[in-house]
Motif scaffolding. Structure first.
Motif, PDB file in Angstrom:
ATOM      1  N   GLN A 192      -0.002   2.918  -4.673  1.00  0.00           N
ATOM      2  CA  GLN A 192       0.260   3.910  -5.699  1.00  0.00           C
ATOM      3  C   GLN A 192      -0.753   5.052  -5.589  1.00  0.00           C
ATOM      4  OE1 GLN A 192      -0.009   1.325  -9.119  1.00  0.00           O
ATOM      5  NE2 GLN A 192       2.212   1.129  -9.220  1.00  0.00           N
ATOM      6  N   LEU A 193      -0.315   6.226  -5.992  1.00  0.00           N
ATOM      7  CA  LEU A 193      -1.159   7.415  -5.976  1.00  0.00           C
ATOM      8  C   LEU A 193      -1.305   7.942  -7.393  1.00  0.00           C
ATOM      9  CD1 LEU A 193       0.465   9.162  -2.889  1.00  0.00           C
ATOM     10  CD2 LEU A 193      -1.659   7.841  -2.931  1.00  0.00           C
ATOM     11  N   ALA A 194      -2.349   8.709  -7.631  1.00  0.00           N
ATOM     12  CA  ALA A 194      -2.578   9.294  -8.949  1.00  0.00           C
ATOM     13  C   ALA A 194      -1.371  10.131  -9.367  1.00  0.00           C
ATOM     14  CB  ALA A 194      -3.838  10.159  -8.926  1.00  0.00           C
ATOM     15  N   GLN A 213      -4.591   1.422  -9.837  1.00  0.00           N
ATOM     16  CA  GLN A 213      -3.643   1.583  -8.731  1.00  0.00           C
ATOM     17  C   GLN A 213      -3.325   0.202  -8.170  1.00  0.00           C
ATOM     18  OE1 GLN A 213      -5.127   3.659  -5.307  1.00  0.00           O
ATOM     19  NE2 GLN A 213      -7.013   2.487  -5.208  1.00  0.00           N
ATOM     20  N   LEU A 214      -2.139   0.059  -7.642  1.00  0.00           N
ATOM     21  CA  LEU A 214      -1.724  -1.201  -7.037  1.00  0.00           C
ATOM     22  C   LEU A 214      -1.203  -0.945  -5.633  1.00  0.00           C
ATOM     23  CD1 LEU A 214       0.208  -2.712 -10.082  1.00  0.00           C
ATOM     24  CD2 LEU A 214      -2.021  -3.440  -9.212  1.00  0.00           C
ATOM     25  N   VAL A 215      -1.408  -1.911  -4.775  1.00  0.00           N
ATOM     26  CA  VAL A 215      -0.844  -1.851  -3.428  1.00  0.00           C
ATOM     27  C   VAL A 215       0.614  -2.278  -3.526  1.00  0.00           C
ATOM     28  CG1 VAL A 215      -0.942  -2.905  -1.142  1.00  0.00           C
ATOM     29  CG2 VAL A 215      -3.040  -2.177  -2.271  1.00  0.00           C
ATOM     30  N   LYS A 216       1.505  -1.568  -2.837  1.00  0.00           N
ATOM     31  CA  LYS A 216       2.940  -1.855  -2.902  1.00  0.00           C
ATOM     32  C   LYS A 216       3.469  -2.552  -1.662  1.00  0.00           C
ATOM     33  CE  LYS A 216       4.559   2.284  -3.670  1.00  0.00           C
ATOM     34  NZ  LYS A 216       5.338   3.443  -4.099  1.00  0.00           N
ATOM     35  N   ALA A 217       2.765  -2.446  -0.532  1.00  0.00           N
ATOM     36  CA  ALA A 217       3.218  -3.090   0.704  1.00  0.00           C
ATOM     37  C   ALA A 217       2.016  -3.340   1.602  1.00  0.00           C
ATOM     38  CB  ALA A 217       4.235  -2.209   1.426  1.00  0.00           C
ATOM     39  N   VAL A 218       2.087  -4.451   2.363  1.00  0.00           N
ATOM     40  CA  VAL A 218       1.020  -4.799   3.299  1.00  0.00           C
ATOM     41  C   VAL A 218       1.641  -5.208   4.631  1.00  0.00           C
ATOM     42  CG1 VAL A 218      -0.630  -5.548   1.538  1.00  0.00           C
ATOM     43  CG2 VAL A 218       0.930  -7.209   2.550  1.00  0.00           C
ATOM     44  N   ASN A 228     -14.752  -1.672  -9.951  1.00  0.00           N
ATOM     45  CA  ASN A 228     -13.569  -1.671  -9.094  1.00  0.00           C
ATOM     46  C   ASN A 228     -13.449  -3.060  -8.481  1.00  0.00           C
ATOM     47  OD1 ASN A 228     -12.345   1.085  -8.942  1.00  0.00           O
ATOM     48  ND2 ASN A 228     -14.476   1.582  -8.503  1.00  0.00           N
ATOM     49  N   ILE A 229     -12.264  -3.643  -8.586  1.00  0.00           N
ATOM     50  CA  ILE A 229     -12.010  -4.983  -8.078  1.00  0.00           C
ATOM     51  C   ILE A 229     -11.315  -4.880  -6.722  1.00  0.00           C
ATOM     52  CG2 ILE A 229     -10.893  -7.207  -8.540  1.00  0.00           C
ATOM     53  CD1 ILE A 229     -12.930  -6.518 -10.678  1.00  0.00           C
ATOM     54  N   THR A 230     -11.798  -5.643  -5.756  1.00  0.00           N
ATOM     55  CA  THR A 230     -11.166  -5.730  -4.442  1.00  0.00           C
ATOM     56  C   THR A 230     -10.430  -7.051  -4.358  1.00  0.00           C
ATOM     57  OG1 THR A 230     -12.884  -4.391  -3.407  1.00  0.00           O
ATOM     58  CG2 THR A 230     -11.569  -5.794  -1.952  1.00  0.00           C
ATOM     59  N   PHE A 231      -9.135  -6.980  -4.166  1.00  0.00           N
ATOM     60  CA  PHE A 231      -8.326  -8.188  -4.012  1.00  0.00           C
ATOM     61  C   PHE A 231      -8.172  -8.482  -2.529  1.00  0.00           C
ATOM     62  CE2 PHE A 231      -7.121  -6.517  -8.153  1.00  0.00           C
ATOM     63  CZ  PHE A 231      -7.323  -7.645  -8.933  1.00  0.00           C
ATOM     64  N   SER A 267     -11.105  -3.155   0.359  1.00  0.00           N
ATOM     65  CA  SER A 267     -12.075  -2.328  -0.370  1.00  0.00           C
ATOM     66  C   SER A 267     -11.645  -0.866  -0.444  1.00  0.00           C
ATOM     67  CB  SER A 267     -13.454  -2.444   0.269  1.00  0.00           C
ATOM     68  OG  SER A 267     -13.404  -2.033   1.614  1.00  0.00           O
ATOM     69  N   SER A 268     -10.826  -0.414   0.486  1.00  0.00           N
ATOM     70  CA  SER A 268     -10.410   0.993   0.473  1.00  0.00           C
ATOM     71  C   SER A 268      -9.442   1.317  -0.657  1.00  0.00           C
ATOM     72  CB  SER A 268      -9.807   1.379   1.822  1.00  0.00           C
ATOM     73  OG  SER A 268      -8.685   0.581   2.102  1.00  0.00           O
ATOM     74  N   HIS A 269      -8.817   0.320  -1.249  1.00  0.00           N
ATOM     75  CA  HIS A 269      -7.877   0.552  -2.349  1.00  0.00           C
ATOM     76  C   HIS A 269      -8.215  -0.323  -3.546  1.00  0.00           C
ATOM     77  CE1 HIS A 269      -5.478   3.086   0.204  1.00  0.00           C
ATOM     78  NE2 HIS A 269      -5.546   2.165   1.133  1.00  0.00           N
TER      79      HIS A 269
END
Length: 173
Positions: free
Chosen positions: A68-70, A52-57, A133-136, A99-101
């Motif tokens: 992104q969602l499953a 999954q990737l984050v699309k906005a912050v 799981n990688i936390t960016f 860490s939550s995503h």
């Protein structure tokens, strides 16, 4: 500031004249490099993708606001490469996940007409990885290296660099 007097962090332009804005510019992206060596000649390509990737912050603090969602059908591919001299090297900029995503990373290895998926396995590292799981984190670069012979065993998390820390590049105050 309004005419040299601090007005506050929020304002309506119609209420002020001679506006001066001040702020701190900070980087909110994260970096990822993945390098794999010792790839045999029968491997035709390797693709790197994320679970999954984050699309906005949020612009302040870089907290994820959209991700992104499953089964959403969105693109998770970070790149595809044909091995050159038995090596592929991916370099990407990503939005921070916190860490939550956090996300798993995958390698799709193509051998002619068939493809096999491997999870990138890395050791648990505080504030960086847990159970693969990688936390960016904003303004941090994560470097992962490994050899093709260890694709099922795991890779090395060679370094994590916080770009806000002057020590990483030799700069000192």
């Amino acid at each position: 500031y309004n005419n040299g007097t601090l007005y506050g962090t929020y304002f309506k332009p119609a209420l002020l004249q001679n506006i001066q804005l001040k702020g701190n510019l900070s980087r909110i992206v994260s970096g990822l490099t993945v390098k794999i060596t010792g790839i045999p000649a029968y491997v035709t390509s390797i693709s790197l993708s994320a679970d999954q990737l984050v699309k906005a912050v949020q612009p302040i603090g870089a907290a994820p606001t959209l991700w992104q969602l499953a089964n959403d059908g969105e693109n998770r591919l970070l790149g595809t490469q044909i091995p050159a001299s038995g090596t592929v090297s991916f370099s990407n900029l990503l939005l921070p996940t916190t860490s939550s995503h956090s996300t798993k990373l995958y390698l799709d290895v193509k051998y002619g007409s068939s493809t096999e998926r491997y999870t990138i396995k890395v050791p648990d590292t505080t504030n960086v990885s847990s159970s693969n799981n990688i936390t960016f984190t904003a303004n941090q670069v994560i470097k992962i290296t490994g050899t093709y012979s260890n694709i099922n065993l795991g890779f090395i998390l060679t370094s994590t660099i916080n770009l806000d820390d002057n020590a990483w590049d030799g700069l000192q105050n």
